[in-house]
Structures are given as C-alpha cells and as structure tokens.
Design a protein around this motif. Structure first.
Motif, PDB file in Angstrom:
ATOM      1  N   SER A  46      64.858  15.024  30.991  1.00  0.00           N
ATOM      2  CA  SER A  46      65.820  13.928  31.057  1.00  0.00           C
ATOM      3  C   SER A  46      66.323  13.660  32.461  1.00  0.00           C
ATOM      4  O   SER A  46      66.758  12.556  32.773  1.00  0.00           O
ATOM      5  N   ASP A  83      67.525  19.688  26.360  1.00  0.00           N
ATOM      6  CA  ASP A  83      66.937  18.529  27.032  1.00  0.00           C
ATOM      7  C   ASP A  83      66.090  17.733  26.045  1.00  0.00           C
ATOM      8  O   ASP A  83      65.121  18.247  25.495  1.00  0.00           O
ATOM      9  N   PRO A 119      61.515  10.252  22.969  1.00  0.00           N
ATOM     10  CA  PRO A 119      61.395  10.182  24.425  1.00  0.00           C
ATOM     11  C   PRO A 119      59.963  10.200  24.963  1.00  0.00           C
ATOM     12  O   PRO A 119      59.738   9.789  26.107  1.00  0.00           O
ATOM     13  N   VAL A 163      63.913  15.234  26.358  1.00  0.00           N
ATOM     14  CA  VAL A 163      62.516  14.946  26.684  1.00  0.00           C
ATOM     15  C   VAL A 163      61.652  16.190  26.524  1.00  0.00           C
ATOM     16  O   VAL A 163      60.564  16.144  25.957  1.00  0.00           O
TER      17      VAL A 163
END
Length: 482
Positions: free
Chosen positions: A56, A74, A258, A76
């Motif tokens: 991220s 996180d 993501p 991502v």
C-alpha cells in the motif's frame, strides 16, 4: 486390468486409481506431503513481490523489507497472499482434473525474483505492467502447447542450456536470499561483502539455514516449512518477529481487489527508458521471451525428470507429443501454461509446476487425486493470513538460499568434458547472478552456444531456431543496451 462389472467408487473411477496401481489413502497422504513441502511459497511469495512495490505504501526493494509491512496490516500484500493461494488452487486443480497427474503448481521461485528484481527494480516496469508481461508469456505458452511449436522449441534447445538455466536461477535466488537476510551487503570496494554477523537479523537467518539444512539432510518432510516456522518463533525473543499486531490466528481472507485485474498493457511501452521505440520493443520481446522460456523449461524439466523416473510418464509419451492433448504429458504442459495466465489476472507472478511434487510422488502419488488434495489444502490456508503475516524476511531468506541449493543440482547434467557444451552453459549460469538478470543469462547461452559449435565444426548440431534467437539476443546487446 479393471473388470467391467466391478463396482468402483467415484474417486477410483474418475482418477483411474486401480489402473495406476494406487489407492485413495495413498493419494491423500501424497497430497499432504506435497503441500507440506511447498507451502513455504505462501510465506515467501508475498515477501518477494512486496519488494516490487506491491504494497500500500508503494515501497520498493529494501525499503519495503525494512518497513515492517506484513500480510496482516497491508491490503496489497494481503491481496498477493490471496492471489498466490487461489492461483495455486486453480492451476493445481487443472493439473489434477484435466491431466490426471500428481503435480502441484504455485508461484515459481526464480520467476517471482525475476518479476521483482529485474523486470520492476531494474527495467523499471510497474508491477501492473509486469503482470501484463507474465500474462502475455502465459498466453504464448498456451498457444505453443496446443500446437507443434512447443515440441520444436523443446528439440531446438540443447539439454546443456536447459540444465544451465535452472542452475543459474538457483544462484540468482541464493544471492537474493543472502541479501534479504543480511548475510551479504553492498561494498564500494568489492561490490559485495559479508554482512554484520553480530546483527540479530543475520544471526536469525543463519539459524534458519542451519535448521532447514539439518532437517533436509535427514530427509524430514516439510523441512523448509518447519525451518520457516521455527525461525519465526526463535525471532520473537530476539526482537525480529513482531507479534504485537497478532490478535487472532484464523480470520476471513484479505480482499483480492488491490491486485485483481490490475494489468497495465500501456505501461509496457513506457518502462522509464529513453523513449526509443526500437529499444523499448526489443527489450519487451526479450523479457517476454525470458518469461516464456524460463517457465516452459522449468515445467518441462520437472515433468520429464520426475515423471519418467517414477513411471508416471513413459518414453513414448514424448514421442507421441506432436501438438494437442493426446498424452498426459501434453495436458500437464497445458495446465502449467493455464496457471500463468490465471496468476496474472489474480495478481501474482508466473505460476509453474513445482519440483517439490516429487516428495508426494515418492510417497506413492500417481494420479490427479494427489494434486486435488494439494489444492484443497491451499484453499484451507487462505484463512490463516494473521499468523502467516508475522513471518519476518529473515525467516524466509533461508528458504531462498536452500531452494537455490536445490536448483543448482541441475548443473550436473551439463557435459563439462565437451567445452562446446560447457562454456555456453557456464556463461548462462554466471551471467544470471553476476549481472543480476535471468534474462541476460539466457541470452548469453543462446549467443555462445551457436558460436562455440561453429568454431569446432559442429554447426550442424545447432537447431536453426538457436541461430535465429541467438542473433536477436546479440543485436540487443550490441545496439539496444548500455
């Protein structure tokens, strides 16, 4: 032979267990064994792709490693975790249900390093564009698998170079692991030097290497996974493993959003170069070729080496392979190619057939039921992101080093008594770690193999495709690099 009037269960009938001399129990045990030996990829792949900016904060390389980012906090990286597992599930199911062979697939070690450290960090493609490159290579492999082209390419590349590619990637992975673990560091005088062995992170890395090496030497199943877990636990009192954010062990998987469908084809034409379209396109073709060849020969090596030795594939399977899906071998190659495209869409690097499948096969796995069990276990692991998220890079670095040691073994297949075979193989192996590029290593082999054969009067031993590809690589080095 199975009698026509014999009553059989669904699994027995679908996977042809009796025809292959196996049972449900044997296949289940084999599947569990394979999963245990390759489950380290769940830890390692997100930690490597994180360094490509798949986090991220968009941090790259050592900045990402030192930031303390994890799957647990996180979004991502969490998405990469999910993409890695789901890609493994789908690709392994295709291998099991379509090809009916006991091989499992996941994000390829070496290919994720190529994706991160060369395509993104060296060539400056975005990770979204790198996913597009992986997708293109997967589509190419699907096409050449469904036609006679893959067979032609297989026959064109000499065995010495196929073996050298695997060995070179092994050294490349080992260097990355040593760097991530702090065992080696940059030096203005000697390029690289030993790291600080008083540093707790380096000490933990060394401990991890010792644990895995001892366990593997004693033939313990799941040695790499056990080593990662043990290192993570040892890292808690050492202050390396951060458990402050661990509030639960089991939870719903992170969102895939993501990374899902984050392909960027436009980014392929602007990787931070000088804008020369010829240079961009030539470099692009080279990277795609590197992706395709590395994935192709990794799969071929695993399937042929393991499959023929254990009797899963017969020699005439390869003789009958003239395009299409007539044999289990061809269907297995198709499953491998499918995996790459699936991984790209979901958000992870190239999916490939895992040599660790040999561990399950050694336990008696002979059919796709083994692969199906592996896929189910991968799916279950989706719900353990919190505990996986605390694993530090110093605990996964040993896995990279050990896998590098396993991959270097292919060098024994190179005929070093024949210099015209040995030198191109050596250049392939040496260029990968010394230039920090898998692509450059492949290019070196393709260039020097035809040259050495010509000068010793053995030009007829070189397939015409080798001359064509070698010339393309030579032109790239001469006019479009530097």
């Amino acid at each position: 032979m199975v009698k026509n009037n014999e009553k059989r269960g669904f699994l027995d009938s679908f996977f042809k267990l009796k025809e292959n001399g196996t049972t449900v129990k044997t296949e289940v045990i084999a599947g569990i064994t394979t999963f245990i030996t390759m489950a380290y990829i769940i830890f390692v792949n997100p930690s490597i792709l994180m360094q490509a900016g798949m986090n991220s904060k968009g941090l790259l390389g050592s900045q990402a490693v030192n930031s303390g980012l994890s799957i647990a906090n996180d979004p991502v990286i969490g998405a990469v975790f999910v993409a890695t597992i789901l890609s493994s599930v789908v690709a392994t199911l295709v291998m099991g249900l379509f090809a009916n062979v006991p091989f499992a697939l996941s994000a390829g070690m070496g290919m994720n390093a190529f994706f991160t450290f060369y395509v993104v960090l060296t060539l400056h493609y975005s990770w979204q564009a790198a996913l597009s490159l992986a997708l293109i290579s997967g589509i190419i492999n699907i096409i050449i698998t469904a036609t006679k082209l893959r067979i032609l390419i297989i026959k064109a590349i000499p065995q010495s170079l196929r073996s050298a590619i695997g060995a070179g990637i092994g050294l490349f992975i080992a260097i990355i692991g040593m760097e991530n673990g702090g065992i080696i560091t940059k030096s203005s005088d000697t390029l690289v030097t030993l790291g600080n062995f008083k540093d707790p992170g380096v000490i933990l890395t060394v401990i991890g290497i010792a644990i895995i090496a001892v366990l593997m030497s004693r033939g313990v199943k799941g040695a790499i996974l056990i080593g990662i877990i043990a290192s993570t636990l040892i890292g808690i009192p050492m202050g390396i493993t951060n458990v402050s954010n661990l509030k639960t062990i089991v939870q719903m998987p992170p969102s895939l959003a993501p990374t899902f469908m984050k392909l960027d084809f436009a980014g392929l034409l602007k990787p931070g170069t000088d804008g020369n379209i010829i240079s961009i396109l030539t470099g692009l073709i080279t990277v795609i070729l590197a992706f395709s060849l590395a994935d192709m020969f990794d799969a071929i090596g695993t399937l042929i080496g393991t499959g023929t030795k254990t009797g899963i594939f017969k020699e005439d399977d390869f003789e009958k392979s003239n395009g299409g899906f007539k044999t289990r071998f061809e269907r297995a190659l198709f499953a491998d190619a499918i995996g790459t495209t699936i991984g790209s869409f979901l958000g992870t690097s190239t999916i490939t057939t895992y040599v660790e499948s040999a561990s399950g096969i050694s336990e008696g796995g002979k059919t796709g039921l083994t692969s199906t069990v592996v896929a189910i276990l991968f799916l279950i692991s989706l719900f353990f992101a919190p505990i996986i998220g605390i694993v530090p890079s110093q605990a996964t670095a040993p896995a990279l080093i050990i896998v590098g040691a396993l991959m270097i073994g292919s060098v024994t297949k190179v005929n070093f008594e024949d210099f015209s075979e040995a030198f191109p193989a050596f250049m392939t192996i040496a260029f990968m770690p010394f230039t920090y590029s898998i692509s450059n290593g492949i290019a070196a082999g393709f260039i020097f193999y035809p040259i050495t054969k010509i000068v010793v009067g053995k030009s007829k031993e070189v397939h015409p495709l080798m001359y064509i590809i070698g010339l393309l690589f030579l032109l790239r080095f001469a006019f479009f690099m530097g």
